[in-house]
Motif scaffolding. Structure first.
Motif, PDB file in Angstrom:
ATOM      1  N   ALA A 270       1.399   8.415  10.110  1.00 45.38           N
ATOM      2  CA  ALA A 270       0.396   8.529  11.038  1.00 45.38           C
ATOM      3  C   ALA A 270       0.957   8.732  12.578  1.00 45.38           C
ATOM      4  CB  ALA A 270      -0.463   7.186  11.216  1.00 45.38           C
ATOM      5  N   TRP A 271       1.978   8.002  12.786  1.00 47.85           N
ATOM      6  CA  TRP A 271       2.900   8.157  13.947  1.00 47.85           C
ATOM      7  C   TRP A 271       3.433   9.680  14.067  1.00 47.85           C
ATOM      8  CZ3 TRP A 271       7.362   4.502  14.923  1.00 47.85           C
ATOM      9  CH2 TRP A 271       7.886   4.674  16.024  1.00 47.85           C
ATOM     10  N   LEU A 272       4.151  10.105  13.051  1.00 43.57           N
ATOM     11  CA  LEU A 272       4.433  11.566  13.054  1.00 43.57           C
ATOM     12  C   LEU A 272       3.267  12.582  13.251  1.00 43.57           C
ATOM     13  CD1 LEU A 272       7.060  13.374  12.241  1.00 43.57           C
ATOM     14  CD2 LEU A 272       5.934  13.289   9.848  1.00 43.57           C
TER      15      LEU A 272
ATOM     16  N   SER B 147       6.830  -6.979   9.552  1.00 42.46           N
ATOM     17  CA  SER B 147       5.580  -7.248   9.928  1.00 42.46           C
ATOM     18  C   SER B 147       5.014  -5.986  10.974  1.00 42.46           C
ATOM     19  CB  SER B 147       5.707  -8.341  10.999  1.00 42.46           C
ATOM     20  OG  SER B 147       6.092  -7.922  12.233  1.00 42.46           O
ATOM     21  N   TYR B 148       3.792  -5.912  11.052  1.00 41.98           N
ATOM     22  CA  TYR B 148       3.145  -5.030  11.873  1.00 41.98           C
ATOM     23  C   TYR B 148       3.779  -4.758  13.312  1.00 41.98           C
ATOM     24  CZ  TYR B 148      -0.382  -1.641  13.653  1.00 41.98           C
ATOM     25  OH  TYR B 148      -0.936  -0.669  14.428  1.00 41.98           O
ATOM     26  N   GLY B 149       3.937  -6.068  13.812  1.00 39.08           N
ATOM     27  CA  GLY B 149       4.582  -6.064  15.125  1.00 39.08           C
ATOM     28  C   GLY B 149       6.122  -5.579  15.102  1.00 39.08           C
ATOM     29  N   PHE B 150       6.859  -5.692  14.090  1.00 37.85           N
ATOM     30  CA  PHE B 150       8.067  -5.163  14.170  1.00 37.85           C
ATOM     31  C   PHE B 150       8.131  -3.757  13.860  1.00 37.85           C
ATOM     32  CE2 PHE B 150      12.003  -3.674  11.714  1.00 37.85           C
ATOM     33  CZ  PHE B 150      12.907  -4.165  12.409  1.00 37.85           C
ATOM     34  N   THR B 151       7.276  -3.271  13.115  1.00 35.11           N
ATOM     35  CA  THR B 151       6.818  -1.726  13.035  1.00 35.11           C
ATOM     36  C   THR B 151       6.467  -1.174  14.067  1.00 35.11           C
ATOM     37  OG1 THR B 151       6.271  -2.111  10.621  1.00 35.11           O
ATOM     38  CG2 THR B 151       5.453  -0.101  11.821  1.00 35.11           C
ATOM     39  N   CYS B 152       5.697  -1.509  14.962  1.00 33.83           N
ATOM     40  CA  CYS B 152       5.427  -0.995  16.118  1.00 33.83           C
ATOM     41  C   CYS B 152       6.333  -1.306  17.276  1.00 33.83           C
ATOM     42  CB  CYS B 152       3.754  -1.641  16.634  1.00 33.83           C
ATOM     43  SG  CYS B 152       2.678  -0.982  15.399  1.00 33.83           S
ATOM     44  N   GLY B 153       6.859  -2.372  17.573  1.00 34.46           N
ATOM     45  CA  GLY B 153       7.589  -2.892  18.531  1.00 34.46           C
ATOM     46  C   GLY B 153       9.005  -2.578  18.715  1.00 34.46           C
TER      47      GLY B 153
ATOM     48  N   ALA C 179       0.600  -1.183   0.073  1.00 33.79           N
ATOM     49  CA  ALA C 179      -0.114  -0.124  -0.191  1.00 33.79           C
ATOM     50  C   ALA C 179       0.912   1.352   0.077  1.00 33.79           C
ATOM     51  CB  ALA C 179      -1.076   0.052   1.181  1.00 33.79           C
ATOM     52  N   GLY C 180       2.177   1.284   0.360  1.00 33.25           N
ATOM     53  CA  GLY C 180       2.967   2.423   0.473  1.00 33.25           C
ATOM     54  C   GLY C 180       2.220   3.569   1.052  1.00 33.25           C
ATOM     55  N   PRO C 181       2.435   4.746   0.526  1.00 38.52           N
ATOM     56  CA  PRO C 181       2.046   6.205   1.072  1.00 38.52           C
ATOM     57  C   PRO C 181       0.427   6.123   0.832  1.00 38.52           C
ATOM     58  CG  PRO C 181       2.601   6.463  -1.108  1.00 38.52           C
ATOM     59  CD  PRO C 181       2.876   5.053  -0.950  1.00 38.52           C
ATOM     60  N   ALA C 182      -0.357   4.984   0.868  1.00 34.30           N
ATOM     61  CA  ALA C 182      -1.706   5.194   0.447  1.00 34.30           C
ATOM     62  C   ALA C 182      -2.771   5.844   1.750  1.00 34.30           C
ATOM     63  CB  ALA C 182      -2.348   4.034  -0.221  1.00 34.30           C
ATOM     64  N   PHE C 183      -1.935   5.671   2.923  1.00 36.20           N
ATOM     65  CA  PHE C 183      -2.399   6.020   4.359  1.00 36.20           C
ATOM     66  C   PHE C 183      -3.788   5.452   4.592  1.00 36.20           C
ATOM     67  CE2 PHE C 183      -3.773   9.334   7.500  1.00 36.20           C
ATOM     68  CZ  PHE C 183      -2.837   9.103   8.395  1.00 36.20           C
ATOM     69  N   GLY C 184      -3.964   4.113   4.494  1.00 38.77           N
ATOM     70  CA  GLY C 184      -5.200   3.469   4.224  1.00 38.77           C
ATOM     71  C   GLY C 184      -6.429   3.737   3.434  1.00 38.77           C
ATOM     72  N   LEU C 185      -5.912   4.422   2.381  1.00 47.17           N
ATOM     73  CA  LEU C 185      -6.959   4.695   1.289  1.00 47.17           C
ATOM     74  C   LEU C 185      -6.904   3.627   0.086  1.00 47.17           C
ATOM     75  CD1 LEU C 185      -6.892   8.451   1.745  1.00 47.17           C
ATOM     76  CD2 LEU C 185      -8.931   7.090   2.214  1.00 47.17           C
ATOM     77  N   GLY C 186      -7.658   2.705  -0.101  1.00 43.55           N
ATOM     78  CA  GLY C 186      -7.593   1.753  -1.294  1.00 43.55           C
ATOM     79  C   GLY C 186      -7.312   2.484  -2.472  1.00 43.55           C
ATOM     80  N   ALA C 187      -8.151   3.444  -2.646  1.00 45.43           N
ATOM     81  CA  ALA C 187      -8.297   4.170  -4.016  1.00 45.43           C
ATOM     82  C   ALA C 187      -6.891   4.956  -4.206  1.00 45.43           C
ATOM     83  CB  ALA C 187      -9.581   4.954  -3.958  1.00 45.43           C
TER      84      ALA C 187
ATOM     85  N   ASP D 164      11.265   3.706   3.536  1.00 49.61           N
ATOM     86  CA  ASP D 164      10.716   2.576   2.844  1.00 49.61           C
ATOM     87  C   ASP D 164       9.537   2.503   2.444  1.00 49.61           C
ATOM     88  OD1 ASP D 164      13.573   2.106   2.908  1.00 49.61           O
ATOM     89  OD2 ASP D 164      13.552   0.468   4.130  1.00 49.61           O
ATOM     90  N   ILE D 165       9.143   1.598   1.369  1.00 45.59           N
ATOM     91  CA  ILE D 165       7.530   2.010   1.109  1.00 45.59           C
ATOM     92  C   ILE D 165       6.795   1.157   1.996  1.00 45.59           C
ATOM     93  CG2 ILE D 165       6.266   0.814  -0.725  1.00 45.59           C
ATOM     94  CD1 ILE D 165       8.182   1.824  -2.785  1.00 45.59           C
ATOM     95  N   PRO D 166       7.228  -0.081   2.449  1.00 45.56           N
ATOM     96  CA  PRO D 166       6.272  -1.117   3.098  1.00 45.56           C
ATOM     97  C   PRO D 166       5.392  -0.166   4.481  1.00 45.56           C
ATOM     98  CG  PRO D 166       8.248  -2.063   2.536  1.00 45.56           C
ATOM     99  CD  PRO D 166       8.543  -0.845   2.256  1.00 45.56           C
ATOM    100  N   ALA D 167       6.226   0.631   5.319  1.00 46.90           N
ATOM    101  CA  ALA D 167       5.534   1.222   6.314  1.00 46.90           C
ATOM    102  C   ALA D 167       5.443   2.740   6.557  1.00 46.90           C
ATOM    103  CB  ALA D 167       6.366   0.619   7.587  1.00 46.90           C
ATOM    104  N   VAL D 168       5.662   3.403   5.420  1.00 44.65           N
ATOM    105  CA  VAL D 168       5.665   4.650   5.574  1.00 44.65           C
ATOM    106  C   VAL D 168       4.534   5.216   6.029  1.00 44.65           C
ATOM    107  CG1 VAL D 168       5.098   5.062   3.188  1.00 44.65           C
ATOM    108  CG2 VAL D 168       6.600   6.848   4.122  1.00 44.65           C
ATOM    109  N   SER D 169       3.365   4.736   5.649  1.00 43.06           N
ATOM    110  CA  SER D 169       1.921   5.000   6.064  1.00 43.06           C
ATOM    111  C   SER D 169       1.808   5.085   7.548  1.00 43.06           C
ATOM    112  CB  SER D 169       0.998   4.524   5.458  1.00 43.06           C
ATOM    113  OG  SER D 169       0.768   4.757   4.031  1.00 43.06           O
ATOM    114  N   ASP D 170       2.404   4.063   8.106  1.00 43.36           N
ATOM    115  CA  ASP D 170       2.270   3.837   9.694  1.00 43.36           C
ATOM    116  C   ASP D 170       3.373   4.884  10.270  1.00 43.36           C
ATOM    117  OD1 ASP D 170       0.930   1.356   9.879  1.00 43.36           O
ATOM    118  OD2 ASP D 170       2.621   0.467   8.915  1.00 43.36           O
TER     119      ASP D 170
END
Length: 484
Positions: free
Chosen positions: A441-443, A272-278, A102-110, A432-438
């Motif tokens: 959001a955190w920023l 993983s999401y766990g690695f991103t958050c943890g 999903a990259g920079p889509a910030f939770g928006l599929g479109a 990096d693309i995988p977790a940039v939206s996470d």
């Protein structure tokens, strides 16, 4: 329809893209975008300035706008459409990241690349696409900017940051003002965002006509029939080797310090999401261990990039070749190695990446030396040393810089490191693309929380002053309770 790499000019369905944009606007409306503007104005100042109009800067802008931060400006020193590395010094055929991320889509599929691609080329073409062609990723980012109406100010550089009371004064060049004031500053400046190209000492004394760094604007057509030495075997080094070969170089030789080719992308295996958050909440010794191991094992060049080189009979990979020196010799460049061998070529390209070192960033001036670094906080055990990692800034959990000496440069808490420099402290969430939206959001949550705390008096007064009734007084009739 597009081929396996993607044809940017054939089979485009403009109506499909128009329909996607309508869908995106509806989704944003359903999500009450943009968020309510809740920040009291600060006279003469912007609330947030973002440096960098590429992927990281734009998704940071979207996250803040969603959260109701309206008074923002974004600067990028590059011309429009040239933000980031994608159509400048990046030379790979396709992105490394899987196409469906999903990259920079910030939770928006479109807003995903997948939706953008399918809308124009269809589902069958999507299924046939191997990975995202690099120039097409830039096309997508340009669409992202346009459809969200992100007001990037191109050709503007932030040259210096100076504290001015509780604000930051930014000295600018290339724009309508010489300087502006802001409350918060975000460095969304990508891979080179907190350092500079890594130029080994052996190259510094060579004439410029004999060598270049991979970030430079290399005239590959001039390398036709030339002997080219490539220092390194990371993705960038391999992509530059391929360009030289495809432009008719007589031979291209990779000189690689390691004894074996890196073949496993270790970080991909644990993403993983766990690695991103943890990761940011791990103690320093674990964060250091993870990142050092990533550096030591090295991320290999992508499969298709290596094949792009090795399919040429005049391409060579030499392992165990640590460079000890380089000198001009009869108009050529002679490269010497630790094992006593040497190579004489016509041109040398450094695929040596970037450093991370705040002292190289002129924007901070002398205050760059006040930024707290990992090497000043953590002493690794024997066998886990890594000077390169030690130069990364030791950030707060909200992406802001810490001072080496408390109280010496308190204004650093207003500067957010949303680029590769945040990796050691917070993980791979700001480049990096995988977790940039996470990461965005955190920023945005961190900046919003800080702005709210700083304005707490105004928000309290706003609570006291609010007097819009929800009931007019005629919705009920009071009754007496008879005595029983």
């Amino acid at each position: 329809m597009p081929d396996m790499l993607g044809d940017r000019n054939s089979g485009i369905d403009e109506q499909g893209l128009t329909a996607l944009e309508s869908r995106l606007r509806a989704d944003l409306e359903f999500l009450c975008y943009p968020g309510k503007d809740w920040i009291p104005p600060t006279r003469g100042a912007t609330d947030v300035v973002i440096i960098g109009g590429g992927m990281c800067g734009m998704v940071a802008w979207l996250a803040l706008k969603t959260g109701g931060v309206a008074n923002m400006r974004m600067f990028d020193r590059s011309p429009e459409g040239k933000e980031g590395p994608w159509v400048t010094y990046a030379r790979m055929e396709t992105l490394r990241s899987p196409k469906q991320l999903a990259g920079p889509a910030f939770g928006l599929g479109a807003l995903t690349f997948q939706a953008w691609y399918r809308a124009q080329f269809g589902a069958t073409a999507w299924d046939q696409l191997y990975r995202i062609p690099r120039p097409m990723w830039m096309d997508y980012l340009c669409w992202y900017r346009r459809v969200l109406e992100i007001p990037v100010e191109n050709g503007v550089s932030v040259d210096r940051i100076l504290p001015e009371g509780n604000l930051l004064r930014l000295q600018l060049s290339g724009g309508p003002e010489d300087s502006i004031l802001t409350r918060k500053l975000v460095f969304a400046t990508g891979r080179e965002g907190l350092g500079e190209p890594n130029i080994p000492g052996f190259a510094r004394g060579l004439p410029g006509r004999l060598w270049a760094h991979s970030v430079d604007d290399i005239e590959f057509s001039a390398l036709r029939d030339k002997r080219v030495a490539i220092i390194g075997v990371g993705a960038t080094a391999v992509d530059n080797a391929a360009e030289a070969l495809e432009h008719g170089a007589a031979e291209v030789r990779h000189f690689i310090r390691r004894n074996e080719m890196p073949t496993i992308n270790k970080m991909m295996g644990i993403g993983s999401y766990g690695f991103t958050c943890g990761f940011p909440e791990l103690p320093p010794e674990w964060r250091w261990r993870f990142m050092r191991y990533s550096f030591v094992t090295q991320t290999p060049a992508p499969h298709n990039s290596v094949l792009r080189v090795s399919r040429h009979e005049n391409a060579y990979f030499h392992f165990g070749k640590t460079v000890t020196g380089a000198e001009e010799c009869n108009g050529a460049v002679r490269v010497a190695f630790a094992d006593g061998t040497s190579y004489e070529g016509d041109y040398m390209i450094l695929g040596t990446g970037f450093t991370v070192d705040p002292l190289t960033r002129t924007e901070f001036g002398d205050a760059a030396g006040d930024i707290l670094l990992w090497e000043q906080v953590y002493e690794p055990p024997q066998g886990e040393e890594c000077p390169e990692l030690g130069r990364f800034p030791y950030l707060r959990p909200d992406f802001t810089f810490r001072e080496e000496v408390p109280g010496k440069a308190p204004w650093l808490k207003h500067v957010y490191c949303f680029n590769y420099g945040a990796t050691a402290s917070l993980g791979k969430v700001s480049g990096d693309i995988p977790a940039v939206s996470d990461g965005a959001a955190w920023l945005a949550r961190s900046i919003a929380a800080t702005l709210y705390r700083e304005d707490i008096g105004a928000h309290w007064q706003g609570l006291l002053d609010y007097d819009v009734p929800e009931l007019a007084g005629d919705e009920w009739v009071a009754s007496d309770l008879e005595r029983g």
